[in-house]
Motif scaffolding. Structure first.
Motif, PDB file in Angstrom:
ATOM      1  N   ASP A 259      44.762  45.285  47.728  1.00  0.00           N
ATOM      2  CA  ASP A 259      43.897  44.240  47.487  1.00  0.00           C
ATOM      3  C   ASP A 259      42.490  45.348  47.000  1.00  0.00           C
ATOM      4  OD1 ASP A 259      43.508  41.025  48.882  1.00  0.00           O
ATOM      5  OD2 ASP A 259      41.543  42.179  48.365  1.00  0.00           O
ATOM      6  N   ASN A 260      41.802  45.020  46.469  1.00  0.00           N
ATOM      7  CA  ASN A 260      40.832  45.589  46.170  1.00  0.00           C
ATOM      8  C   ASN A 260      39.627  46.097  46.656  1.00  0.00           C
ATOM      9  OD1 ASN A 260      39.978  45.878  42.524  1.00  0.00           O
ATOM     10  ND2 ASN A 260      41.852  44.159  42.939  1.00  0.00           N
ATOM     11  N   GLY A 261      39.040  47.364  47.334  1.00  0.00           N
ATOM     12  CA  GLY A 261      37.964  47.281  47.690  1.00  0.00           C
ATOM     13  C   GLY A 261      38.007  48.698  47.570  1.00  0.00           C
TER      14      GLY A 261
ATOM     15  N   THR B  43      40.668  41.467  41.348  1.00  0.00           N
ATOM     16  CA  THR B  43      39.968  40.983  42.047  1.00  0.00           C
ATOM     17  C   THR B  43      40.701  40.924  43.465  1.00  0.00           C
ATOM     18  OG1 THR B  43      40.018  38.499  43.267  1.00  0.00           O
ATOM     19  CG2 THR B  43      41.970  39.550  41.527  1.00  0.00           C
ATOM     20  N   MET B  44      39.239  40.935  44.365  1.00  0.00           N
ATOM     21  CA  MET B  44      39.675  40.294  45.821  1.00  0.00           C
ATOM     22  C   MET B  44      40.956  39.776  46.470  1.00  0.00           C
ATOM     23  SD  MET B  44      35.672  41.140  47.671  1.00  0.00           S
ATOM     24  CE  MET B  44      36.175  41.795  49.752  1.00  0.00           C
ATOM     25  N   GLY B  45      41.568  39.796  47.401  1.00  0.00           N
ATOM     26  CA  GLY B  45      42.270  38.474  47.715  1.00  0.00           C
ATOM     27  C   GLY B  45      44.099  38.338  47.108  1.00  0.00           C
TER      28      GLY B  45
ATOM     29  N   CYS C 221      44.907  46.300  52.939  1.00  0.00           N
ATOM     30  CA  CYS C 221      43.680  45.264  52.216  1.00  0.00           C
ATOM     31  C   CYS C 221      42.416  45.740  53.101  1.00  0.00           C
ATOM     32  CB  CYS C 221      43.916  44.112  52.548  1.00  0.00           C
ATOM     33  SG  CYS C 221      45.386  43.407  51.858  1.00  0.00           S
ATOM     34  N   GLY C 222      41.337  45.243  52.625  1.00  0.00           N
ATOM     35  CA  GLY C 222      40.184  45.377  53.600  1.00  0.00           C
ATOM     36  C   GLY C 222      40.036  44.450  54.451  1.00  0.00           C
ATOM     37  N   ASP C 223      39.061  44.705  54.875  1.00  0.00           N
ATOM     38  CA  ASP C 223      38.851  43.788  55.895  1.00  0.00           C
ATOM     39  C   ASP C 223      37.773  42.248  55.095  1.00  0.00           C
ATOM     40  OD1 ASP C 223      36.514  45.107  56.281  1.00  0.00           O
ATOM     41  OD2 ASP C 223      35.863  44.728  57.864  1.00  0.00           O
ATOM     42  N   GLY C 224      37.362  43.137  54.450  1.00  0.00           N
ATOM     43  CA  GLY C 224      36.796  41.553  53.542  1.00  0.00           C
ATOM     44  C   GLY C 224      37.963  41.179  52.499  1.00  0.00           C
TER      45      GLY C 224
ATOM     46  N   MET D 293      40.677  38.856  54.335  1.00  0.00           N
ATOM     47  CA  MET D 293      39.987  37.815  54.737  1.00  0.00           C
ATOM     48  C   MET D 293      40.045  36.692  53.029  1.00  0.00           C
ATOM     49  SD  MET D 293      39.858  37.225  57.441  1.00  0.00           S
ATOM     50  CE  MET D 293      39.162  35.491  58.136  1.00  0.00           C
ATOM     51  N   MET D 294      40.428  36.850  52.333  1.00  0.00           N
ATOM     52  CA  MET D 294      40.098  35.655  51.227  1.00  0.00           C
ATOM     53  C   MET D 294      41.064  35.009  51.211  1.00  0.00           C
ATOM     54  SD  MET D 294      37.598  37.675  48.652  1.00  0.00           S
ATOM     55  CE  MET D 294      36.127  37.246  48.518  1.00  0.00           C
ATOM     56  N   ASN D 295      42.808  35.761  51.381  1.00  0.00           N
ATOM     57  CA  ASN D 295      44.113  34.620  51.790  1.00  0.00           C
ATOM     58  C   ASN D 295      44.519  35.489  52.482  1.00  0.00           C
ATOM     59  OD1 ASN D 295      44.205  33.057  49.050  1.00  0.00           O
ATOM     60  ND2 ASN D 295      43.790  34.552  48.297  1.00  0.00           N
TER      61      ASN D 295
ATOM     62  N   ALA E 189      32.860  45.408  56.533  1.00  0.00           N
ATOM     63  CA  ALA E 189      31.491  45.226  55.057  1.00  0.00           C
ATOM     64  C   ALA E 189      31.930  45.109  54.062  1.00  0.00           C
ATOM     65  CB  ALA E 189      31.095  46.683  55.116  1.00  0.00           C
ATOM     66  N   PHE E 190      31.868  45.071  53.257  1.00  0.00           N
ATOM     67  CA  PHE E 190      32.211  44.964  51.770  1.00  0.00           C
ATOM     68  C   PHE E 190      31.798  45.888  51.000  1.00  0.00           C
ATOM     69  CE2 PHE E 190      31.438  39.607  52.826  1.00  0.00           C
ATOM     70  CZ  PHE E 190      33.138  39.728  52.330  1.00  0.00           C
ATOM     71  N   GLY E 191      32.672  47.452  52.123  1.00  0.00           N
ATOM     72  CA  GLY E 191      32.756  48.888  52.004  1.00  0.00           C
ATOM     73  C   GLY E 191      32.151  49.110  50.549  1.00  0.00           C
ATOM     74  N   MET E 192      33.132  48.754  49.706  1.00  0.00           N
ATOM     75  CA  MET E 192      32.891  48.936  47.837  1.00  0.00           C
ATOM     76  C   MET E 192      31.763  48.671  47.642  1.00  0.00           C
ATOM     77  SD  MET E 192      35.778  49.411  44.695  1.00  0.00           S
ATOM     78  CE  MET E 192      34.697  50.339  43.766  1.00  0.00           C
TER      79      MET E 192
ATOM     80  N   THR F  85      27.653  43.359  55.723  1.00  0.00           N
ATOM     81  CA  THR F  85      28.330  43.612  56.782  1.00  0.00           C
ATOM     82  C   THR F  85      28.687  42.661  57.426  1.00  0.00           C
ATOM     83  OG1 THR F  85      26.412  44.448  58.333  1.00  0.00           O
ATOM     84  CG2 THR F  85      27.572  45.764  57.282  1.00  0.00           C
ATOM     85  N   PHE F  86      29.762  42.309  58.400  1.00  0.00           N
ATOM     86  CA  PHE F  86      30.370  40.574  58.627  1.00  0.00           C
ATOM     87  C   PHE F  86      30.897  41.025  60.588  1.00  0.00           C
ATOM     88  CE2 PHE F  86      32.718  42.431  55.324  1.00  0.00           C
ATOM     89  CZ  PHE F  86      34.136  42.557  55.821  1.00  0.00           C
ATOM     90  N   GLN F  87      31.292  40.300  61.001  1.00  0.00           N
ATOM     91  CA  GLN F  87      31.948  40.256  62.005  1.00  0.00           C
ATOM     92  C   GLN F  87      33.883  39.733  61.621  1.00  0.00           C
ATOM     93  OE1 GLN F  87      31.315  41.212  65.221  1.00  0.00           O
ATOM     94  NE2 GLN F  87      28.710  41.493  63.953  1.00  0.00           N
TER      95      GLN F  87
ATOM     96  N   ASP G 160      36.599  55.797  59.353  1.00  0.00           N
ATOM     97  CA  ASP G 160      35.923  56.196  58.835  1.00  0.00           C
ATOM     98  C   ASP G 160      35.453  56.561  57.015  1.00  0.00           C
ATOM     99  OD1 ASP G 160      33.450  58.683  58.314  1.00  0.00           O
ATOM    100  OD2 ASP G 160      34.528  59.625  59.674  1.00  0.00           O
ATOM    101  N   TYR G 161      34.085  55.981  56.730  1.00  0.00           N
ATOM    102  CA  TYR G 161      33.496  56.088  54.910  1.00  0.00           C
ATOM    103  C   TYR G 161      33.055  57.043  54.548  1.00  0.00           C
ATOM    104  CZ  TYR G 161      37.197  51.959  52.829  1.00  0.00           C
ATOM    105  OH  TYR G 161      37.455  51.362  52.713  1.00  0.00           O
ATOM    106  N   SER G 162      32.906  57.796  55.268  1.00  0.00           N
ATOM    107  CA  SER G 162      32.152  59.564  55.309  1.00  0.00           C
ATOM    108  C   SER G 162      32.250  59.917  53.957  1.00  0.00           C
ATOM    109  CB  SER G 162      31.241  59.322  55.941  1.00  0.00           C
ATOM    110  OG  SER G 162      32.627  60.618  56.670  1.00  0.00           O
TER     111      SER G 162
HETATM  112  C1  LIG Z   1      36.959  38.198  44.300  1.00  0.00           C
HETATM  113  C2  LIG Z   1      36.107  38.885  44.580  1.00  0.00           C
HETATM  114  N1  LIG Z   1      34.635  38.729  45.274  1.00  0.00           N
HETATM  115  C3  LIG Z   1      33.679  39.943  44.840  1.00  0.00           C
HETATM  116  C4  LIG Z   1      33.854  41.053  44.389  1.00  0.00           C
HETATM  117  C5  LIG Z   1      33.171  42.016  44.464  1.00  0.00           C
HETATM  118  N2  LIG Z   1      33.837  43.728  45.589  1.00  0.00           N
HETATM  119  C6  LIG Z   1      34.422  44.563  45.029  1.00  0.00           C
HETATM  120  S1  LIG Z   1      35.034  45.773  45.941  1.00  0.00           S
HETATM  121  C7  LIG Z   1      33.823  44.284  47.156  1.00  0.00           C
HETATM  122  C8  LIG Z   1      34.075  44.814  48.806  1.00  0.00           C
HETATM  123  C9  LIG Z   1      35.023  44.610  49.324  1.00  0.00           C
HETATM  124  O1  LIG Z   1      35.687  44.806  50.946  1.00  0.00           O
HETATM  125  P1  LIG Z   1      36.776  45.526  51.799  1.00  0.00           P
HETATM  126  O2  LIG Z   1      37.517  44.409  50.956  1.00  0.00           O
HETATM  127  O3  LIG Z   1      36.407  44.730  53.319  1.00  0.00           O
HETATM  128  O4  LIG Z   1      37.137  46.701  51.338  1.00  0.00           O
HETATM  129  P2  LIG Z   1      36.157  47.923  52.031  1.00  0.00           P
HETATM  130  O5  LIG Z   1      36.085  47.999  50.675  1.00  0.00           O
HETATM  131  O6  LIG Z   1      35.696  47.827  52.739  1.00  0.00           O
HETATM  132  O7  LIG Z   1      37.307  48.464  51.922  1.00  0.00           O
HETATM  133  C10 LIG Z   1      33.777  42.907  46.495  1.00  0.00           C
HETATM  134  C11 LIG Z   1      33.182  42.450  47.514  1.00  0.00           C
HETATM  135  C12 LIG Z   1      35.815  41.193  43.889  1.00  0.00           C
HETATM  136  N3  LIG Z   1      35.771  42.266  43.080  1.00  0.00           N
HETATM  137  N4  LIG Z   1      36.467  40.104  43.529  1.00  0.00           N
END
Ligand SMILES: Cc1ncc(C[n+]2csc(CCOP(=O)(O)OP(=O)(O)O)c2C)c(N)n1
Ligand SMILES: [Mg+2]
Length: 545
Positions: free
Chosen positions: A377-379, A405-407, A429-432, A435-437, A460-463, A479-481, A526-528
């Protein structure tokens, strides 16, 4: 007499379609009925966006368009992100959407959206079917357009009354192979001269190098010329027999270790580069010369303006180029001595006792056999996988550096699992983004897939949070739960494991694959290292001049 819908399904069978992804609506009921009696499997998804990601990934992995189906208005609008994903990512896909009848209008404007207009800028072709007689031609044309270089999505809108109209039997148009023309002698000679004169040449594999049709001659070019290569994120595949020439992947546009080689090169031969990707390097005046070898001419960009082009079928162009230069390149390996230093620094800290991104990539690689497929996914972790995950076969790291795109992670992994039931498939996938799909867990369980879903948890939307910190903004709004991911997976009938310590990750993934079925593994990260490596460490590295 057949109906329009019967012709549509017969025309899809004629194209070799074996699955259609999506969610039908009442305007598609004739199509659904025709599908019921056909050889094509309907794969219901829980959101149309996921169906489009699956169909696009089918196109990406096989070269044959994947097909998705939705109703009019709201259903069709849910395909837009998937359409853009396929358009930017050059993935062949056919979208079939319903519409109210066009010959009479008994519901006024209810649910009517001009989907052809919506889709026009994000497809290669968008057409409404206005008569059953046109169906065989339009379907063949849709597949031709979707499949040919540069591949992408096509929309066919089938109104309810055209689908239901009785019609004559109309002959289908059989598909036939079309070979892509090869590059001209003059272009090949000019490029060969430049390559032979280069003192520090470098090859770059771009996104189109991973097309299913591209691979073997491409590898042969590297192996026969012996020129070291790096890849873009989407060009990450392999050169069988040329692993020792791999210099790295350009996950960032500048300053990364792989850029040491790029900065010192006097000639870069880009193979299948598509400027839809975030730039793998920035061209400037006085920098290396660039030869663009592609199916299509390069678009001229501020950061990419090749001086020489070899346009035509990649495989045959590269074979002919290799014939001209093989054995005549005394400087081929001039940049190879940089390789060890680059790869060692990239692999640093991969076995540290913290769940850093480097450790995560390392441990995931351990459980994935060479033909295993990772769908990202994207993160933030995408940069780390692009940089650190070594691939041995083409299309074994599916990532999206185009729409980004995320999801898409889970749906694209589901497609890979459907196509290759014997291989290990993992969605990361990231936790963000998960949850999109995440509702597609139900699809994966229903289809009885073997699939591991690794969810990287930072709450968090870490990126974006990382970018916020890099640009010295306050930490705000990112950040989120999360739900209890293990319980969440179990509620779908999938299995779930929470990784409690760094040593537990690899065994958890191994057990998830061994146990079969759909298995979610959630790992706190650990994203430090994002700041320590990607900002502080790399910014100390001064460009080589
Ligand atoms: C559909 C969509 N919405 C917003 C973005 C912008 N965006 C890119 S990465 C990201 C955060 C991703 O969060 P997560 O999936 O938790 O991965 P993390 O970076 O935390 O590892 C966002 C909001 C995107 N690329 N695609
Ligand atoms: Mg996150």
């Amino acid at each position: 007499m057949p109906k329009g819908a019967d012709l549509l399904i017969a025309a899809l069978e004629n194209e070799g379609v074996d699955r259609i992804f999506g969610i039908p609506g009442e305007e598609n009921l004739d199509v659904l009925e025709a599908l019921r009696g056909s050889s094509i499997q309907l794969v219901l998804t829980r959101h149309e966006q996921a169906a489009a990601f699956m169909a696009a990934t089918h196109g990406r992995l096989t070269g044959k368009p994947g097909v998705c189906l939705t109703t009019l208005g709201p259903g069709a609008l849910n395909l837009t992100t998937g359409a853009a994903y396929a358009q930017l990512g050059a993935m062949p896909m056919i979208m079939i959407t319903g519409q109210k009848g066009i010959l009479s209008s008994r519901q006024a404007q209810f649910q009517i959206v001009d989907i052809v207009a919506v889709m026009t800028p994000i497809t290669k072709l968008a057409r409404q079917i206005v008569s059953p007689a046109m169906i065989p031609t339009l379907v063949r044309e849709a597949f031709r357009v979707a499949e040919e270089e540069r591949p992408g999505p096509v929309l066919l809108e089938l109104p309810e009354d055209i689908a239901g109209a009785q019609t004559e039997e109309i002959a289908l148009i059989p598909p036939h192979p079309v070979e892509i023309p090869r590059a001209s002698e003059a272009a090949l000679d000019r490029a060969a001269q430049l390559i032979m004169r280069a003192e520090r040449p470098l090859v770059m594999l771009g996104a189109a190098a991973s097309r299913p049709r591209s691979s073997s001659d491409l590898a042969q070019f590297v192996v026969r010329s012996r020129i070291p290569y790096f890849t873009t994120q989407m060009g990450k595949g392999t050169v069988p027999g040329g692993t020792e020439l791999y210099m790295g992947t350009a996950a960032l546009s500048e300053r990364d270790y792989v850029h040491e080689a790029i900065e010192q090169a006097d000639l870069i031969i880009t193979i299948g580069h598509d400027t839809v990707e975030k730039p793998p390097f920035i061209m400037g005046s006085g920098g290396p010369q660039v030869i663009h070898v592609g199916y299509e001419p390069a678009s001229v960009e501020q950061v990419y303006f090749p001086q020489t082009e070899v346009i035509g079928d990649l495989g045959s162009s590269l074979r002919l180029l290799a014939d001209r230069v093989a054995g005549r390149l005394p400087n081929a390996q001039a940049l190879l001595p940089l390789r060890e230093g680059i790869l060692n620094r990239i692999a640093a800290r991969a076995t540290e006792e913290r769940l850093t991104p480097q450790r995560l990539v390392h441990d995931v690689r351990q459980v994935m056999p060479p033909d295993g497929i990772l769908a990202l996914d994207n993160g933030m972790y995408k940069i780390w996988f692009a940089r650190n995950y070594r691939t041995q076969l083409a299309n074994t790291l599916l990532l999206d550096n185009a729409l980004a795109t995320m999801g898409a992670g889970l749906p694209s992994a589901i497609m890979a699992a459907l196509l290759y039931p014997g291989r290990r498939i993992m969605a990361v996938c990231g936790d963000g983004g998960f949850m999109m799909n995440s509702q597609e867990l139900e699809t994966a369980v229903r289809l009885k897939l073997n699939l591991v879903v690794l969810v990287i948890e930072d709450h968090a939307f870490g990126m974006i949070r990382w970018k916020q910190a890099v640009d010295s903004f306050a930490d705000f709004g990112m950040t989120f739960q999360n739900p209890d991911f293990v319980a969440y997976a179990q509620s779908y009938g999938a299995k779930g494991t929470r990784v409690g310590s760094v040593e537990a990750l690899q065994p958890a993934l191994e057990a998830a694959f061994a146990g079969g079925g759909v298995h979610l593994v959630v790992a706190p990260i650990d994203y430090s290292e994002n700041k320590r490596v990607l900002v502080d460490e790399l910014h100390q590295r001064l460009p080589v001049t």
